[in-house]
Enzyme design. Structure first.
Site, short mmCIF file in Angstrom:
data_model
loop_
_atom_site.label_atom_id
_atom_site.label_comp_id
_atom_site.label_asym_id
_atom_site.label_seq_id
_atom_site.Cartn_x
_atom_site.Cartn_y
_atom_site.Cartn_z
N TYR A 17 0.83 -1.22 0.00
CA TYR A 17 0.00 0.00 0.00
C TYR A 17 0.85 1.25 0.00
CZ TYR A 17 -2.92 -3.78 1.69
OH TYR A 17 -3.54 -4.99 1.82
N TYR A 144 -12.27 -7.74 6.12
CA TYR A 144 -11.13 -7.72 5.20
C TYR A 144 -10.86 -9.16 4.78
CZ TYR A 144 -6.58 -7.54 3.11
OH TYR A 144 -5.56 -7.68 2.22
N ASP A 243 -13.55 -17.12 7.06
CA ASP A 243 -12.19 -16.70 6.77
C ASP A 243 -11.46 -16.65 8.12
OD1 ASP A 243 -9.85 -15.35 6.35
OD2 ASP A 243 -10.73 -13.74 5.14
N LYS A 272 -1.91 -17.23 6.82
CA LYS A 272 -1.04 -16.49 7.74
C LYS A 272 -0.16 -17.38 8.63
CE LYS A 272 -2.48 -11.83 7.54
NZ LYS A 272 -3.80 -11.46 7.03
C1 PLP Z 1 -4.35 -11.31 5.65
C2 PLP Z 1 -5.74 -11.76 5.42
C3 PLP Z 1 -6.17 -12.18 4.15
C4 PLP Z 1 -5.28 -12.14 2.93
O1 PLP Z 1 -4.18 -12.98 3.02
P1 PLP Z 1 -2.90 -12.75 2.07
O2 PLP Z 1 -2.02 -13.91 2.39
O3 PLP Z 1 -2.32 -11.43 2.45
O4 PLP Z 1 -3.40 -12.77 0.68
C5 PLP Z 1 -7.47 -12.60 4.04
N1 PLP Z 1 -8.32 -12.64 5.09
C6 PLP Z 1 -7.93 -12.25 6.31
C7 PLP Z 1 -8.90 -12.34 7.44
C8 PLP Z 1 -6.64 -11.80 6.52
O5 PLP Z 1 -6.27 -11.40 7.75
#
Ligand code: PLP
Length: 424
Positions: A17, A144, A243, A272
């Site tokens: 960013y 997000y 997610d 992550k």
């Molecule tokens: C970081 C994150 C993503 C995206 O993961 P990347 O490996 O950066 O593409 C998606 N969802 C959540 C909840 C996240 O914290």
């Protein structure tokens, strides 16, 4: 001192960013060990505690002997091989470990190369499972889910960075962000039900970060709001995608945020911390029913297959990371961290610029009443021996699980001290 050309970085490299024409400060890091980064600032080399776990990944810290060893062992065999038509032990072993840990029934595994891609895959699964007869997603504001297009389309529509694509992204359905823990839910539930019912026949899946919205604003909300969203989906024949890229692997104090809500999604995204922060890897887990529905779609198969799918090196390290998690008492560890963060951050609550201090598991947040001055806060925290990267009005930490009480004291002291110095 820096052995590489920092001017080249400034002139040629994008950071996350960031602007190419007026880039912000970046600090050179030469190495990392334990919970500390060795970085250069003000012409000095200093060791600072990483309060961010490298964007929430490095749960065991850096230079972890078991993970280093797993990497070396795997390098001696093969770093990568294609997954089309071939398979290998690291992928199979890791998939077994994930299936064992995931909520019951989620026993089909798709390896993706990043969190964003795992959301792309999860959303395609939902589309294919409905044979594209249902094409919209239902979510909540303030989320997000990643930076590629499909996850971006379910990320908060007004929350800054993706708003410029608003007219151009697929239009999904956004309920209001659920109230914070402790606030009444009845009005939100009623409004959310009404909105859902207007669109029920178009909704392929509900997609949410359960309990904790991460990069969308570090908002903590009630498990019963999660349950409400899940029951709307189930009632109307939609799938549920969780997610848990940020919340998985104990970050919120339970193995999954789903466990805290006593619900099981149809599709689960993890990423992550999966490799302990060593390499990029994510996974999508789903049920036999969803897998069968995907195969019943006209394509007859799941239509996705990244070049680096199930990269053996990443899988081997992830396996070792999960083994390592088994060797901690995660529940007790996260509770200890949670208490350390709550106690250490509490004094910030008395500062006039602070709107709220909140903690959930190994997550501690100071919410300001104004946008954070990121460069100034970063420096003020570095002065106090801590690496932190605030965003919007949030100064927060997601420390490595191996932080001692003393490390936690350094982190919380630096956050409170930096906010006091810069904002008060
Ligand atoms: C970081 C994150 C993503 C995206 O993961 P990347 O490996 O950066 O593409 C998606 N969802 C959540 C909840 C996240 O914290």
């Amino acid at each position: 001192m820096t052995s590489f050309d920092l001017d080249f970085d400034r002139e040629h490299l994008w950071h996350p960013y960031s602007s190419m024409t007026s880039p912000g400060t970046v600090y050179p890091v030469s190495s990392a060990a334990g919970v500390r980064l060795r970085l250069e600032y003000d012409d000095r080399e200093v060791e600072v505690v990483d309060a961010m776990s490298s964007w929430w990944c490095a749960i065991h810290g850096y230079g972890v002997p078991a993970l280093d060893q797993a990497a070396r062992d795997q390098l001696g065999k093969m770093s990568h091989v294609m997954f089309g038509g071939l398979t290998h032990e690291p992928a199979v072993k890791l998939a077994q470990q994930l299936v064992d840990r995931a909520p019951a029934g989620l026993d089909k595994v798709f390896f993706a190369d990043s969190g964003s891609v795992s959301l792309e895959v999860a959303m395609k699964m939902a589309w294919q499972a409905h044979a594209l007869r249902r094409t919209r997603f239902f979510t909540i504001r303030g989320g997000y889910h990643g930076d590629t297009f499909s996850p971006m389309s379910v990320t908060d529509p007004d929350g800054g960075m993706h708003s410029m694509y608003a007219g151009f992204l697929p239009q999904h359905v956004f309920a209001d962000r659920p109230p914070a823990v402790g606030e009444p839910l009845e009005d939100w539930k009623a409004a959310t039900s009404r909105l859902y019912e207007q669109h029920a026949s178009e909704i392929a899946a509900v997609v949410i970060e359960p309990v904790l919205q991460g990069a969308g604003g570090m908002h903590v909300y009630d498990p019963s709001a999660v349950q409400h969203l899940v029951s709307l989906a189930r009632e109307h024949g939609a799938l549920v995608i969780f997610d848990e890229i940020a919340t998985g692997f104990w970050r919120t104090g339970t193995d999954w945020a789903a466990s805290r809500c006593h619900v099981t999604p149809d599709i689960l995204c993890v990423g992550k911390a999966l490799t302990g922060g060593y390499l990029t890897l994510a996974a999508v887990l789903t049920t036999a029913e969803v897998a069968a529905a995907v195969d019943a779609s006209p394509a007859g198969a799941m239509m996705h297959g990244p070049t680096f799918m199930a990269n053996p090196l990443a899988c081997a390290i992830a396996s070792a990371s999960l083994d390592l998690l088994d060797s901690y008492d995660c529940f007790a560890t996260i509770n200890r961290i949670s208490k350390g963060l709550a106690d250490g951050l509490a004094p910030a609550g008395d500062l006039p610029v602070v709107r709220e201090v909140r903690t959930l598991g190994a997550v501690g947040v100071i919410e300001l009443d104004r946008p954070a001055d990121v460069p100034a806060l970063t420096r003020a925290a570095l002065d106090r021996g801590v690496w932190v990267r605030p965003f919007r009005n949030l100064v927060y930490t997601m420390p490595p699980y191996v932080c001692t009480d003393e490390d936690l004291g350094v982190i919380t002291g630096a956050l409170v001290g930096a906010v006091t110095e810069v904002c008060a």
